[in-house]
Scaffold this motif. Structure first.
Motif, PDB file in Angstrom:
ATOM      1  N   UNK A  55      45.004  57.275  78.588  1.00 16.07           N
ATOM      2  CA  UNK A  55      45.530  55.905  78.655  1.00 16.07           C
ATOM      3  C   UNK A  55      45.214  55.315  80.030  1.00 16.07           C
ATOM      4  N   UNK A  56      44.593  54.144  80.028  1.00 19.40           N
ATOM      5  CA  UNK A  56      44.149  53.501  81.255  1.00 19.40           C
ATOM      6  C   UNK A  56      42.717  53.824  81.629  1.00 19.40           C
ATOM      7  N   UNK A  57      42.091  54.729  80.906  1.00 17.01           N
ATOM      8  CA  UNK A  57      40.714  55.140  81.165  1.00 17.01           C
ATOM      9  C   UNK A  57      39.744  54.263  80.393  1.00 17.01           C
ATOM     10  N   UNK A  64      32.210  63.020  77.513  1.00 17.08           N
ATOM     11  CA  UNK A  64      32.583  61.946  78.426  1.00 17.08           C
ATOM     12  C   UNK A  64      34.083  61.815  78.612  1.00 17.08           C
ATOM     13  N   UNK A  65      34.847  62.096  77.547  1.00 18.47           N
ATOM     14  CA  UNK A  65      36.301  61.971  77.624  1.00 18.47           C
ATOM     15  C   UNK A  65      37.006  63.325  77.588  1.00 18.47           C
ATOM     16  N   UNK A  66      36.246  64.421  77.539  1.00 17.75           N
ATOM     17  CA  UNK A  66      36.823  65.766  77.433  1.00 17.75           C
ATOM     18  C   UNK A  66      37.820  65.831  76.279  1.00 17.75           C
ATOM     19  N   UNK A 118      31.603  58.904  83.383  1.00 16.73           N
ATOM     20  CA  UNK A 118      31.460  57.559  83.919  1.00 16.73           C
ATOM     21  C   UNK A 118      31.736  57.422  85.398  1.00 16.73           C
ATOM     22  N   UNK A 119      32.048  58.520  86.096  1.00 13.19           N
ATOM     23  CA  UNK A 119      32.229  58.474  87.549  1.00 13.19           C
ATOM     24  C   UNK A 119      30.875  58.760  88.178  1.00 13.19           C
ATOM     25  N   UNK A 125      39.126  49.716  77.537  1.00 18.48           N
ATOM     26  CA  UNK A 125      40.103  50.579  78.204  1.00 18.48           C
ATOM     27  C   UNK A 125      41.086  51.110  77.166  1.00 18.48           C
ATOM     28  N   UNK A 126      41.362  52.399  77.208  1.00 19.82           N
ATOM     29  CA  UNK A 126      42.272  53.015  76.260  1.00 19.82           C
ATOM     30  C   UNK A 126      43.700  52.551  76.546  1.00 19.82           C
ATOM     31  N   UNK A 127      44.356  52.034  75.520  1.00 15.69           N
ATOM     32  CA  UNK A 127      45.728  51.543  75.670  1.00 15.69           C
ATOM     33  C   UNK A 127      46.763  52.432  75.005  1.00 15.69           C
ATOM     34  N   UNK A 128      46.370  53.195  73.973  1.00 17.68           N
ATOM     35  CA  UNK A 128      47.307  54.080  73.296  1.00 17.68           C
ATOM     36  C   UNK A 128      46.540  55.263  72.722  1.00 17.68           C
TER      37      UNK A 128
END
Length: 295
Positions: A128-130, A239-241, A35-36, A265-268
């Motif tokens: 987390x935060x991604x 995408x998230x490895x 996503x970058x 957004x991933x929180x946990x």
């Protein structure tokens, strides 16, 4: 053999290396898949010079691996996006990730889990935060589902493989692979607690690298009230490895669960997951706590 001769070789590996000739190129494809997609963001993530990045992006566009899509005319700015040809590289990225994790960062053991203090676990918790990449995955009915759809909280539990009784799928010695067993228990526990996730306003999705028809058969057998999605093409994994391993001739997810907010957004993160049933109870508690937080 000189590098300029590679394009003339009668070998697919050699020809591929003529396009993907250095490690920066693979890292660019990795980050775009995640996503970058903009020049300045890619430069920050990679720490590469502007000239080197410009050259490599230009080459990837020339070879049809990336396409440039304008998002600003004044000044001219572009997103760099994977083409269908570029998406064909996702299994290569996943294979490199698996090989590096297992044989360079690990001891070579085949495993469906990881140590809590491992680099693999740290990478998983760094999610987390991604924000989730815009991966659209087919469900058991073949209909596409966007895992990054906004508007509601979601639990995404990723599992190695689950099959209906009598179906071919589990490889030999499956039960001997650390962390592989427990997918049916995990799914049926989520099914049992699904009304409580609904009451908390949280969607539940199970995700595997299995084919949609295999997931449909298992979902019908287990009576699951939520969809199982197929990442057989590796869009979410690359995408998230995400942590993976190979067994039975296919790449499979290591057991991992994400709690994702209404903005995708991933929180946990739960990883490693050593007790599939208990992890559902823990995730329900996390969902109840987090989903009440605005935003």
């Amino acid at each position: 053999m000189r590098r300029e001769d590679l394009a003339d070789a009668d070998c697919g590996i050699a020809q591929a290396l003529g396009v993907l000739g250095d490690w920066w190129t693979f890292l660019i494809v990795r980050d775009v898949a995640g996503g970058t997609t903009r020049f300045d963001a890619l430069q920050r993530e990679l720490g590469v010079s502007r000239r080197a990045l410009t050259e490599r992006l230009g080459a990837l566009v020339e070879h049809g691996v990336l396409e440039r899509r304008p998002y600003s005319r004044h000044p001219p700015r572009h997103d760099y996006l994977l083409t269908a040809k570029g998406e064909g590289l996702l299994p290569v990225l996943i294979a490199l990730q698996d090989w590096g994790t297992r044989h360079l960062m690990g001891d070579g053991e085949l495993t469906a889990t990881a140590d809590a203090g491992s680099a693999e676990a740290r990478r998983a918790h760094d999610l987390i935060g991604r924000r989730l990449p815009d991966a659209v995955l087919p469900g058991p009915d073949g209909q596409p589902v966007s895992v990054a759809a906004t508007g509601a909280w979601s639990v995404l539990y990723l599992f190695p493989g689950a099959y209906a009784p009598g179906a071919q799928g589990y490889p030999p010695a499956w039960s001997e692979i650390p962390g592989a067993r427990g997918c049916t228990l995990e799914s049926t526990t989520y099914a049992k607690r699904h009304p409580e996730f609904q009451a908390a306003g949280v969607r539940v999705y199970g995700i595997s690298t299995q084919r949609p028809d295999q997931l449909a058969d298992f979902s019908a057998y287990a009576g699951l009230p939520f969809p199982l999605l197929s990442d057989q093409d590796g869009r979410l994994a690359a995408g998230l490895l995400l942590p993976v391993f190979r067994a039975g001739g296919m790449t499979r997810f290591k057991r991992l669960t994400l709690l994702v907010d209404a903005q995708a957004v991933v929180r946990a993160v739960q990883f490693p997951v050593t007790d599939p049933a208990a992890s559902v109870e823990e995730m329900l508690t996390l969902a109840r706590e987090h989903a009440t937080i605005p935003g």
